[in-house]
Design a protein around this motif. Structure first.
Motif, short mmCIF file in Angstrom:
data_model
loop_
_atom_site.label_atom_id
_atom_site.label_comp_id
_atom_site.label_asym_id
_atom_site.label_seq_id
_atom_site.Cartn_x
_atom_site.Cartn_y
_atom_site.Cartn_z
N LEU A 1 8.22 1.52 9.09
CA LEU A 1 8.16 1.48 7.36
C LEU A 1 7.81 3.00 6.79
N LEU A 2 6.45 3.42 7.69
CA LEU A 2 5.98 4.63 6.91
C LEU A 2 7.03 5.77 7.16
N THR A 3 7.97 5.68 8.05
CA THR A 3 9.13 6.85 8.31
C THR A 3 9.90 6.76 7.06
N GLY A 4 10.28 5.58 6.53
CA GLY A 4 11.23 5.06 5.48
C GLY A 4 10.52 5.74 4.10
N ARG B 1 13.09 13.19 -2.53
CA ARG B 1 12.75 13.49 -3.99
C ARG B 1 12.17 14.77 -4.15
N ASP B 2 12.06 15.47 -3.15
CA ASP B 2 11.66 17.05 -3.14
C ASP B 2 10.13 16.83 -3.54
N ILE B 3 9.42 15.92 -3.02
CA ILE B 3 8.02 15.80 -3.19
C ILE B 3 7.20 16.74 -2.30
N ASN B 4 6.09 17.51 -2.82
CA ASN B 4 5.61 18.71 -1.95
C ASN B 4 4.64 17.92 -0.99
N GLU C 1 12.03 9.15 1.93
CA GLU C 1 12.27 9.12 0.57
C GLU C 1 11.57 10.04 -0.25
N LEU C 2 10.31 10.23 0.07
CA LEU C 2 9.43 11.39 -0.64
C LEU C 2 10.21 12.71 -0.42
N SER D 1 0.73 -1.11 -0.02
CA SER D 1 -0.13 0.03 0.10
C SER D 1 0.87 1.37 0.03
N LEU D 2 1.90 1.33 0.59
CA LEU D 2 2.74 2.35 0.98
C LEU D 2 3.59 2.52 -0.45
#
Length: 226
Positions: free
Chosen positions: A147-150, A158-161, A154-155, A115-116
């Protein structure tokens, strides 16, 4: 919308499946013409790979019907990549200027890895427009190794807003407003009761609603016509 459940962690994609079931029902309710338009948009985008999605999300068969052919057999790693890419194409097809999509998933701290991965692929897809993802989680339920923290880290790399909104405990006045609204009573009549609720819950909005629900379930909170 969908909600991750700790009892369903062994079954991946349950929250996303719930959200898609809600989406397909809403499309069907809008009538056969809308259903046909959505079906054609999706078929044009993913063509023969419709079966890739319906195999995982059977609710989509309400729109597609039963696929006429099975997906081409590929290895497990290739199958995962194909599934994620097909899902991206699906979301691109259903999100338009006149029909934007908001996907809300609750309790991300209980989300499964697949899902993540899908969520990460969607929010980082620069070709998906008119789409907003909202996720909520309890920050006290995660740590650096979670897991969510990772995926969040990562986002960010990658400069995801991402817009973070931290919901903290609310004041006594706001607790009273919440209690007043829940009980449909004037605030001056719920003040003493809401003070007790605030003391019991520490002003945590989730705990306030759960506390009120528990009082109702135990028959300690009842409505009176007097």
């Amino acid at each position: 919308s969908g909600k991750f459940d700790p009892l369903q962690q062994a079954r991946p994609l349950t929250a996303i499946n719930a959200a898609l079931n809600e989406y397909t029902n809403s499309i069907i309710q809008q009538g056969p013409q809308i259903s046909l338009e959505v079906k054609e948009s999706i078929i044009n985008a993913i063509n023969v790979d419709v079966g890739v999605l319906t195999a995982v999300f059977p609710c989509l068969s309400k729109i597609f019907g039963k696929p006429t052919c099975n997906p081409t057999e590929v290895g497990s790693v290739a199958a995962q990549h194909r599934f994620k890419f097909t899902f991206q194409l699906f979301v691109r097809a259903i999100t338009t200027l006149f029909h934007p999509i908001i996907l809300y998933l609750d309790d991300l701290h209980w989300a499964d890895r697949l899902s993540l991965q899908l969520i990460s692929a969607l929010v980082s897809d620069m070709e998906t427009n008119n789409f907003l993802f909202i996720g909520s989680y309890r920050d006290n339920e995660i740590c650096d190794s979670h897991l969510l923290t990772g995926y969040l880290d990562e986002l960010e790399r990658r400069d995801i807003n991402i817009t973070d909104i931290n919901i903290s405990c609310i004041s006594k006045e706001n607790v009273n407003a919440l209690v007043s609204d829940t009980l449909s009573m004037p605030q001056h009549m719920t003040k003493s009761f809401s003070d007790i609720v605030c003391k019991k819950t520490g002003g945590n909005p989730l705990f306030v609603t759960q506390f009120l629900q528990s009082l109702w379930d135990e028959g300690l909170l009842v409505f009176s016509l007097e």
